[in-house]
Design an enzyme around this catalytic site. Sequence first.
Site, PDB file in Angstrom:
ATOM      1  N   LYS A 149       0.865  -1.185   0.000  1.00  0.00           N
ATOM      2  CA  LYS A 149       0.000   0.000   0.000  1.00  0.00           C
ATOM      3  C   LYS A 149       0.896   1.228   0.000  1.00  0.00           C
ATOM      4  O   LYS A 149       2.117   1.117   0.143  1.00  0.00           O
ATOM      5  CB  LYS A 149      -0.903  -0.014   1.224  1.00  0.00           C
ATOM      6  N   HIS A 152       2.312   6.888   3.192  1.00  0.00           N
ATOM      7  CA  HIS A 152       1.798   8.257   3.180  1.00  0.00           C
ATOM      8  C   HIS A 152       2.526   9.115   4.200  1.00  0.00           C
ATOM      9  O   HIS A 152       3.388   8.636   4.947  1.00  0.00           O
ATOM     10  CB  HIS A 152       0.279   8.294   3.348  1.00  0.00           C
ATOM     11  N   HIS A 155       3.046   8.086   7.693  1.00  0.00           N
ATOM     12  CA  HIS A 155       4.158   7.176   7.961  1.00  0.00           C
ATOM     13  C   HIS A 155       5.477   7.948   8.047  1.00  0.00           C
ATOM     14  O   HIS A 155       6.340   7.623   8.851  1.00  0.00           O
ATOM     15  CB  HIS A 155       4.252   6.116   6.862  1.00  0.00           C
TER      16      HIS A 155
HETATM   17  N1  ARG Z   1       0.486  -0.073   9.625  1.00  0.00           N
HETATM   18  C1  ARG Z   1      -0.426   0.815  10.291  1.00  0.00           C
HETATM   19  C2  ARG Z   1      -0.981   1.837   9.333  1.00  0.00           C
HETATM   20  O1  ARG Z   1      -0.357   2.132   8.341  1.00  0.00           O
HETATM   21  C3  ARG Z   1       0.228   1.552  11.414  1.00  0.00           C
HETATM   22  C4  ARG Z   1       0.649   0.678  12.546  1.00  0.00           C
HETATM   23  C5  ARG Z   1       0.679   1.399  13.837  1.00  0.00           C
HETATM   24  N2  ARG Z   1       1.094   0.573  14.917  1.00  0.00           N
HETATM   25  C6  ARG Z   1       0.307  -0.277  15.593  1.00  0.00           C
HETATM   26  N3  ARG Z   1       0.839  -1.006  16.539  1.00  0.00           N
HETATM   27  N4  ARG Z   1      -0.989  -0.354  15.353  1.00  0.00           N
HETATM   28  O2  ARG Z   1      -2.039   2.379   9.556  1.00  0.00           O
END
Ligand code: ARG
Length: 594
Positions: A149, A152, A155
């Site tokens: 994906k 963004h 991140h």
């Molecule tokens: N991969 C997730 C996203 O892009 C963020 C992860 C954040 N960390 C967690 N432990 N939930 O939305």
Amino acid sequence: MSSMPQLPHIPGTDPSSCVFDAFRTAIAKRVSDALPPLTVEQVYNGVDYGKKGVDFTVALPRFRLPGKVDELAGKVLSKFEKDEWVESVTHDKAFLHFQLNTSNVIREILNQVHQLTHATESGKPEYGTNTSGKGKKVIIEYSSPNIAKSFHVGHLRSTIIGAFLANLYKSCGWDVISLNYLGDWGTQFGMIAVGFEKYGSQEELEKDAIKHLFDVYVQVNKDANEDPNVKVEAAKWFKRMEDGDESALTNWRVWRELSVKKYEGEYNRLNVHFDEYTGESKVGKEWQDKALERLEAMGLISDVDGAKIVDLEKWKMGKAVLRKKDGTSIYLTRDIAGAIERYEKYTFDKMIYVVSSQQDLHLSQFFKILKLMEFPWADRLEHVNYGLVQGMSTRKGTVVFLDQIIKEAAQVMHEQMQKNEDKYKAIEDPENTSLEIGITGVKIQDMAAKRINNYTFNWDRMKSFEGDTGPYLQYAHVRLASIGRNNPHLFPLPPPEQIDTSHLVSSPHARDIVFLLGTYPDVVKVALKTHEPSGVVTFAFKLSHAISSAWDTVGVKSEKDIEVARARMWMYECARHVLAAAMELLSIRPLEKM
Ligand code: ARG
């Protein structure tokens, strides 16, 4: 500080790493001596930095002493005699303002910066660091993009703020374990598996796995809009993955590995590092089952149409679904189980999740559920959140990959630098220089304000050498590095005890610089409390401004008296080290030349 008069020791202070701790103690002692039964400790906590031109201020009302403030202040003033620490005190309404002995402040601070930069036990620069976290372990999770994906700006913010926090905790003595929790699991991998059969290319995959998987995912999603069968196939595939079917996992493993490899290169360019690339896929199924069992046994689960739900309405956190009807796992359950697993593995004293404020509800649900499960460590979890970024697009369009941001930042900066032909020609490595300055620009714009604020990304501002920008900061450091190069006749500098710092005392500019250097250990401590990089950014700019105001009157090359020139050179060297330390804390690589 051997030549200075003795002071009482106050727990939690450490003059050997922060000179101002000693000066504050000296102030606290005078006030407590004049106003019994106040103790030095009590007063110490009320010694604050002063405003405009005042070194330190004590607000009397906070001590809640009987009597009028004027009388109390009068007692302190009448007892006051200046010494090597404190030069004078004045009284303004409820405030006592103290001025320090300038000559001693300057000598003590520069000595400490020098000592803790060049002669530490670890062999590494330590000025600004402290040992408050000694023996404690913190897990910091940040960046955490989703494979296949888009990457963004959320991140990116997590990456930048997380890297800062990892550096910060390390410099406060914590044992830090940094985790990248990849979105590497979920039905999207079933989709990609289906799509890969049609659109996949081994060659493209090896060239740029992140981009290729994204492209495949976009394509197969288009197909799915036309043909409902695609989703059915994808779900079947993902089910096989969840069941641990090796034949369904082989490709996925390669995709993950190649994506991580690509990311690693990009994080390196950003000066960001992880101890471990974990991810949603790594959360053991058995931990998720155990978590659900415990919740059931505690009577916290209710069944709604076959789905398992925890009711959090009481805390205004809605109803949280922990398992879907079809039995597949979900994001929330993985986070709950993942935290338990991590505690078993690391026995952390603290665990920080750097995640956008868009996921506030998710994080508070998941923390709450762990508390309801009565894990004694549940209150060791902390969510460090941040606001949205608007306008982060490149000239080619919206950003979907991290390397697009990096490339655009480098290009924008490169073009900017080419505008000044003469200067540009003098740059040894324009490619790398523009890349570093570009990245600095992006990071500074991101960390300049409070985390929670939304902001609009602005390329024009990012590339500007004027105002409080990344390029300006790099320029300030380069300029400091260049005074050393331009004055080789002053080197090697004599040892500190042979440098006559009294030559610096008469210049208010020099005093400003050194005073700021003295505040740096406090800046670090405040950042640890607030988890805000902005305080460190503000410090770096204040210091840069103080230095640039000093150039004209506190010159080095123009100074004919070699003793005076050496004292100044020494001060600029100390300033360079502290500026570099602040930049490094912010994950920025300070440049020596540009
Ligand atoms: N991969 C997730 C996203 O892009 C963020 C992860 C954040 N960390 C967690 N432990 N939930 O939305």
